[in-house]
Design a protein around this motif. Structure first.
Motif, PDB file in Angstrom:
ATOM      1  N   SER A 105      10.518   0.821   0.449  1.00 33.59           N
ATOM      2  CA  SER A 105       9.717   1.419   1.828  1.00 33.59           C
ATOM      3  C   SER A 105       9.114   2.551   2.432  1.00 33.59           C
ATOM      4  CB  SER A 105      11.290   1.847   2.724  1.00 33.59           C
ATOM      5  OG  SER A 105      12.106   0.734   2.783  1.00 33.59           O
ATOM      6  N   LYS A 106       7.933   3.002   0.674  1.00 36.37           N
ATOM      7  CA  LYS A 106       7.360   3.374   1.072  1.00 36.37           C
ATOM      8  C   LYS A 106       6.078   3.048   0.296  1.00 36.37           C
ATOM      9  CE  LYS A 106       9.790   7.989  -0.422  1.00 36.37           C
ATOM     10  NZ  LYS A 106      10.282   6.725  -0.339  1.00 36.37           N
ATOM     11  N   VAL A 107       4.575   2.586   1.784  1.00 37.67           N
ATOM     12  CA  VAL A 107       3.659   1.636   1.548  1.00 37.67           C
ATOM     13  C   VAL A 107       2.776   2.241   0.310  1.00 37.67           C
ATOM     14  CG1 VAL A 107       1.318   1.140   2.908  1.00 37.67           C
ATOM     15  CG2 VAL A 107       3.679   1.708   3.968  1.00 37.67           C
ATOM     16  N   PRO A 108       2.409   1.674  -0.571  1.00 40.48           N
ATOM     17  CA  PRO A 108       1.883   2.717  -1.590  1.00 40.48           C
ATOM     18  C   PRO A 108       0.154   2.586  -1.329  1.00 40.48           C
ATOM     19  CG  PRO A 108       2.185   0.060  -1.972  1.00 40.48           C
ATOM     20  CD  PRO A 108       2.443   0.650  -0.622  1.00 40.48           C
ATOM     21  N   GLU A 109      -0.188   4.073  -1.864  1.00 39.22           N
ATOM     22  CA  GLU A 109      -0.764   5.224  -1.751  1.00 39.22           C
ATOM     23  C   GLU A 109      -2.184   4.589  -2.808  1.00 39.22           C
ATOM     24  OE1 GLU A 109       0.156   8.648  -0.927  1.00 39.22           O
ATOM     25  OE2 GLU A 109       2.012   8.722   0.004  1.00 39.22           O
ATOM     26  N   ASN A 110      -2.252   3.796  -3.127  1.00 38.33           N
ATOM     27  CA  ASN A 110      -3.505   2.951  -3.965  1.00 38.33           C
ATOM     28  C   ASN A 110      -4.187   1.680  -3.877  1.00 38.33           C
ATOM     29  OD1 ASN A 110      -2.516   1.143  -6.336  1.00 38.33           O
ATOM     30  ND2 ASN A 110      -1.070   3.242  -6.362  1.00 38.33           N
ATOM     31  N   ARG A 111      -5.321   1.745  -3.633  1.00 38.00           N
ATOM     32  CA  ARG A 111      -5.641   0.480  -3.913  1.00 38.00           C
ATOM     33  C   ARG A 111      -4.873  -1.254  -4.833  1.00 38.00           C
ATOM     34  NH1 ARG A 111      -9.497  -2.413  -0.325  1.00 38.00           N
ATOM     35  NH2 ARG A 111     -11.094   0.039   0.071  1.00 38.00           N
ATOM     36  N   LYS A 112      -4.511  -0.427  -6.053  1.00 40.55           N
ATOM     37  CA  LYS A 112      -3.951  -1.723  -6.802  1.00 40.55           C
ATOM     38  C   LYS A 112      -3.202  -2.595  -6.323  1.00 40.55           C
ATOM     39  CE  LYS A 112      -3.059  -2.206 -11.350  1.00 40.55           C
ATOM     40  NZ  LYS A 112      -2.786  -1.780 -12.910  1.00 40.55           N
ATOM     41  N   GLU A 113      -2.720  -0.954  -5.887  1.00 39.73           N
ATOM     42  CA  GLU A 113      -0.871  -1.683  -6.005  1.00 39.73           C
ATOM     43  C   GLU A 113      -0.969  -2.087  -3.544  1.00 39.73           C
ATOM     44  OE1 GLU A 113       2.488   1.425  -7.961  1.00 39.73           O
ATOM     45  OE2 GLU A 113       1.140   2.289  -6.550  1.00 39.73           O
ATOM     46  N   ILE A 114      -1.152  -1.476  -2.731  1.00 44.27           N
ATOM     47  CA  ILE A 114      -0.472  -1.594  -1.573  1.00 44.27           C
ATOM     48  C   ILE A 114      -1.924  -3.630  -1.952  1.00 44.27           C
ATOM     49  CG2 ILE A 114      -3.084  -1.538  -0.835  1.00 44.27           C
ATOM     50  CD1 ILE A 114      -1.932  -0.103   1.563  1.00 44.27           C
ATOM     51  N   SER A 115      -2.896  -4.015  -2.917  1.00 44.37           N
ATOM     52  CA  SER A 115      -3.462  -4.764  -2.389  1.00 44.37           C
ATOM     53  C   SER A 115      -2.937  -6.273  -3.543  1.00 44.37           C
ATOM     54  CB  SER A 115      -4.883  -5.102  -3.089  1.00 44.37           C
ATOM     55  OG  SER A 115      -5.932  -3.854  -2.178  1.00 44.37           O
ATOM     56  N   THR A 116      -1.700  -5.701  -3.723  1.00 46.97           N
ATOM     57  CA  THR A 116      -1.337  -7.573  -3.976  1.00 46.97           C
ATOM     58  C   THR A 116       0.064  -7.511  -3.351  1.00 46.97           C
ATOM     59  OG1 THR A 116       0.849  -5.397  -4.479  1.00 46.97           O
ATOM     60  CG2 THR A 116      -0.657  -6.317  -5.759  1.00 46.97           C
ATOM     61  N   LEU A 117       0.380  -7.150  -1.829  1.00 41.93           N
ATOM     62  CA  LEU A 117       1.507  -6.933  -0.705  1.00 41.93           C
ATOM     63  C   LEU A 117       0.217  -8.388  -0.378  1.00 41.93           C
ATOM     64  CD1 LEU A 117       1.623  -3.149   0.694  1.00 41.93           C
ATOM     65  CD2 LEU A 117       3.090  -4.918  -1.075  1.00 41.93           C
ATOM     66  N   LYS A 118       1.474  -9.535   0.453  1.00 41.79           N
ATOM     67  CA  LYS A 118       0.830 -10.624   0.853  1.00 41.79           C
ATOM     68  C   LYS A 118       0.062  -9.828   1.874  1.00 41.79           C
ATOM     69  CE  LYS A 118       1.229 -14.810   1.912  1.00 41.79           C
ATOM     70  NZ  LYS A 118       1.195 -15.867   0.213  1.00 41.79           N
TER      71      LYS A 118
END
Length: 353
Positions: A105-118
């Motif tokens: 339940s913690k939104v990723p704080e880097n572009r690589k991981e957050i960009s994998t989210l639907k």
């Protein structure tokens, strides 16, 4: 270019203006990455004034990512009803579920991981990272491209996807490292309120840095090829009651246009036959007391429906066509419906059911 040479002065002028003049919007009262994520998704292709009440209701109903992750889809679509582009709501829920399940339940704080989210593209990723976490990342949307096209006299066609990379690189060169949130939001706000399609240059806080203003070319930019005309599709929808006064609807398929939303029977008017003739042939129900209640156009991204909405009654008791079922008036109110069906339903109610 002066804006590059005097980057610090430009950033200070932009951020100072933004802090003094920014609109009081509910998502600007928080640094919660989930709330900012919700706002950014809602704001895609939708006016700010329209989004505000939806955002407030949505956050009240789903105050945590867990509450959205566990929400019933019909309820979610009902909350989204009227905003359009319903795939945004489904993708948002899918992305939030990924965060709940994969990232505790913690939104990723880097572009690589957050960009994998639907549903999280480059713009949404950059907006959440910079606004919620203060990370200097680009967030390039149409407003930002318009502003930068004029500031830097960029003449590449902004409708070509690869052009966006030019603007992303410019942002990463210019972005204020100390306050990337205000920098990105300042560019967005400038594009939304001052550097509009018809720019208000005399009110612009950074016009001294603007190459297009210097050359008197601000009305020529950004360069944008004309959109192809959308396909016109004549359609007819029939709001049909049985002898008990209940209404016939079906749920659209799980994929495709207006997926999983409820609608009155709809047919495409493909030839010279009257809509009622096509309806009878395709749906197979004999109806009577046919009357037109509304006619309008509804524009999707690639097609435009020329919609005629009718009201009718069943001629007699007939088997319900496969996929359809009857609902009471109160039940119809609770079903998530697309905007064209809402318009027909509201017209019927205004005329007295």
């Amino acid at each position: 270019m002066r804006i590059i040479e005097e980057k610090d002065k430009f950033c200070n002028a932009l951020i100072s203006w933004y802090n003094d003049e920014k609109r009081d919007l509910p998502w600007r009262q928080t640094s919660n990455p989930y709330y900012i994520w919700v706002s950014e998704v809602m704001l895609q292709q939708t006016r700010v004034d329209t989004v505000i009440p939806y955002y407030n209701r949505f956050i009240t109903r789903y105050p945590t990512m867990e509450s959205l992750a566990n929400a019933d889809e019909d309820e979610l679509l009902k909350m989204w009803e009227g905003l359009g582009y319903y795939s945004r709501a489904r993708n948002l829920q899918s992305g939030v579920r990924e965060v709940v399940e994969k990232y505790d339940s913690k939104v990723p704080e880097n572009r690589k991981e957050i960009s994998t989210l639907k549903g999280v593209g480059p713009y949404t990723a950059g907006a959440v990272l910079s606004i919620a976490f203060g990370i200097p990342e680009h967030a390039v949307d149409g407003n930002v491209m318009r502003v930068l096209s004029r500031l830097l006299l960029i003449e590449e066609d902004i409708t070509i996807p690869r052009t966006k990379r030019i603007f992303e690189e410019v942002i990463m060169e210019l972005i204020d490292q100390e306050d990337p949130s205000s920098f990105n939001q300042g560019l967005m706000e400038l594009g939304a309120t001052i550097c509009t399609p018809r720019p208000k240059c005399l009110l612009c806080p950074v016009r001294t840095f603007c190459s297009a203003f210097d050359e008197g070319r601000q009305d020529e930019l950004p360069v944008r090829t004309r959109k192809k005309k959308s396909k016109i599709v004549p359609v007819a929808s029939f709001a049909i009651q049985n002898k008990n006064g209940d209404w016939l609807l079906r749920k659209r398929p799980k994929t495709g246009l207006l997926a999983n939303l409820w609608e009155f029977p709809i047919i495409e008017v493909k030839d010279d036959r009257k809509p009622i003739e096509i309806f009878t042939a395709e749906i197979g129900l004999p109806i009577k007391s046919l009357s037109e209640v509304i006619a309008f156009k509804h524009i999707f991204t690639h097609i435009t429906w020329e919609m005629n909405g009718y009201r009718a009654r069943l001629n007699e008791e007939e088997p319900v066509p496969e996929g359809y079922q009857f609902f009471t008036k109160d039940e119809v109110e609770t079903l998530p419906k697309p905007v064209p069906i809402i318009k027909i339903w509201e017209s019927i109610k205004n005329g007295g059911i």
